[in-house]
Design an enzyme around this catalytic site. Structure first.
Site, short mmCIF file in Angstrom:
data_model
loop_
_atom_site.label_atom_id
_atom_site.label_comp_id
_atom_site.label_asym_id
_atom_site.label_seq_id
_atom_site.Cartn_x
_atom_site.Cartn_y
_atom_site.Cartn_z
NE ARG A 53 -2.88 0.22 3.39
CZ ARG A 53 -2.30 0.69 4.49
NH1 ARG A 53 -1.87 1.93 4.53
NH2 ARG A 53 -2.14 -0.08 5.56
CE1 TYR A 105 -17.93 11.09 -13.96
CE2 TYR A 105 -17.07 11.39 -11.76
CZ TYR A 105 -17.64 10.59 -12.73
OH TYR A 105 -17.92 9.28 -12.43
C1 LIG Z 1 -14.97 9.07 -15.14
C2 LIG Z 1 -14.58 10.43 -14.75
C3 LIG Z 1 -14.13 10.70 -13.46
C4 LIG Z 1 -14.11 9.66 -12.35
O1 LIG Z 1 -13.21 8.62 -12.61
P1 LIG Z 1 -13.44 7.08 -12.18
O2 LIG Z 1 -12.27 6.41 -12.79
O3 LIG Z 1 -14.76 6.64 -12.73
O4 LIG Z 1 -13.44 7.02 -10.70
C5 LIG Z 1 -13.74 12.01 -13.18
N1 LIG Z 1 -13.78 12.98 -14.13
C6 LIG Z 1 -14.21 12.73 -15.38
C7 LIG Z 1 -14.23 13.85 -16.38
C8 LIG Z 1 -14.61 11.45 -15.73
O5 LIG Z 1 -15.07 11.23 -16.98
#
Ligand SMILES: *Cc1c(COP(=O)(O)O)cnc(C)c1O
Length: 385
Positions: A53, A105
């Protein structure tokens, strides 16, 4: 491994930074699944590893490639994009203030709202396409972090990273850029003054819709960066060895995939731009897109594979079009080799601020004529109603 400045990113990616295994000469890194590492009789460590980790060999080549790709001092991989987002935001203290786009997002915004409510962290959301709104959102003496995303998901509005960096830095804040959608193939956010760049590596970096991972790249190795590293170790959002290996494997073709997806998306956007069944096609590569001028400056190697169609009609009609596709798969996510379509407001749920008639398309690397034909035949259902 070399870190030769003269080598293009394209070459460096294809060769995973010219990796050659010290022990075997293998040109791909081996997999090491151990979670713990033996000590000698005097209790000394036999290598620089102690427990998985806090650091393990499966991250190293991947992180080197990512650091080089974005031109940063160091990269950190995480178990998901959100684990990386949360690690950055964990370094914001109570009483401080964060600025972020109104449309972004949704997971990152959900987390921002949560820490804001629970830890007395101020939060101001600004209209992504409006730099004056960003300027106005800053609270001098309190704003410590400006979070932007460009292009913004799912309107693909552009934010001028250099201008945002100036605004943040003048206020004594850092600028973090979610560059998931542009990818370092076309935008290297640190080159424009960002302090930290974030990628959901689940998307373009991996590219095959089979690994959940996040990447941060730092412009400087400072106190905050060390803190983020500590958060990764203590919160434990660490990437498994096999996922790290798969991600590096995917990244070797990142350039090719991104270029093809960009070409396909531009052609598709141009084809449907004036279609009377659509209210609008949102794609930064179109001259009609409000962010096109910034995109021309800031997306130097293609406009990416993400675009949205605003259907002339309501949510039901938008969903009907998505229901009729034969090649586009109805699924969320983006940046994979396969093309996806989704009714974004349904995916985001009741709090979504996304227009109800918006369909989000992630364009893959398939035959472009077939992709266009698929959307044509789906749209033709609309006429028959
Ligand atoms: C998918 C996404 C995230 C989050 O990432 P994960 O890998 O799903 O945890 C954050 N920002 C954007 C723009 C994304 O498309």
């Amino acid at each position: 491994m070399t870190n030769d400045d003269k080598t293009s990113i394209e070459t460096s990616l294809a060769q995973a930074c010219h990796y050659i295994d010290d022990v075997t000469g293998g040109i791909n890194p081996p997999l090491q699944f151990s979670t713990t590492y033996a000590r000698g009789a005097d209790y000394e460590y036999l290598s620089r590893y102690s427990y998985t980790r806090s650091g393990n060999p499966s991250w190293e080549v991947l992180e080197k490639v990512c650091a080089e790709l974005d031109g940063g001092v160091e990269a950190l991989c995480f178990a998901s994009g959100m684990a990386a987002v949360c690690a950055v935001l964990e370094t914001v203290n109570s009483g401080e203030h964060v600025v972020a786009p109104r449309i972004m997002y949704h997971g990152s915004q959900d987390w921002l709202r949560r820490i804001s409510a629970r830890r007395s962290i101020g939060l101001t959301l600004f209209e992504a396409s409006d730099l004056d709104a960003l300027r106005a959102a800053i609270e001098p003496g309190k704003t410590s972090l400006v979070w932007i995303e460009t292009p913004v998901n799912p309107t693909w509005d552009l934010i001028d990273i250099a201008a945002a960096a100036d605004i943040a830095h003048e206020a004594g804040a850092i600028l973090v850029v979610d560059a998931t959608v542009s990818s370092p193939v076309t935008t290297r956010a640190l080159d424009y003054g960002a302090d930290i760049v974030f990628h959901s590596a689940t998307k373009y970096l991996n590219g095959h819709s089979d690994v959940n991972a996040g990447i941060l790249v730092g412009a400087q190795d400072d106190e905050r960066w060390q803190d983020i590293k500590l958060v990764r170790t203590l919160m434990g959002g660490v990437l498994g060895p096999f996922d790290a290996w798969l991600l590096l494997r995917g990244m070797r073709t990142l350039f090719l995939r991104f270029e093809k997806a960009s070409q396909n998306a531009l052609r598709l956007a141009q084809h449907f731009e004036h279609d009377p069944r659509l209210e609008k096609v949102l794609y930064p590569g179109l001259e009609s897109h409000p962010g096109h001028d910034i995109a021309k400056r800031q997306m130097t190697n293609g406009y990416g594979g993400m675009l949205s169609l605003l259907v002339r009609g309501d949510a039901e009609q938008a969903k009907m079009i998505a229901a009729a596709t034969r090649i586009f798969l109805r699924a969320t996510s983006l940046g994979g080799v396969e093309s996806l379509i989704e009714h974004r407001a349904s995916v985001e749920g009741p709090h979504s601020v996304v227009p109800p008639n918006l369909l989000r398309l992630s364009i893959g690397i398939e035959n472009c004529d077939e992709l266009i034909e698929d959307i044509e035949q789906s749209l033709s259902r609309l006429n028959q109603q």
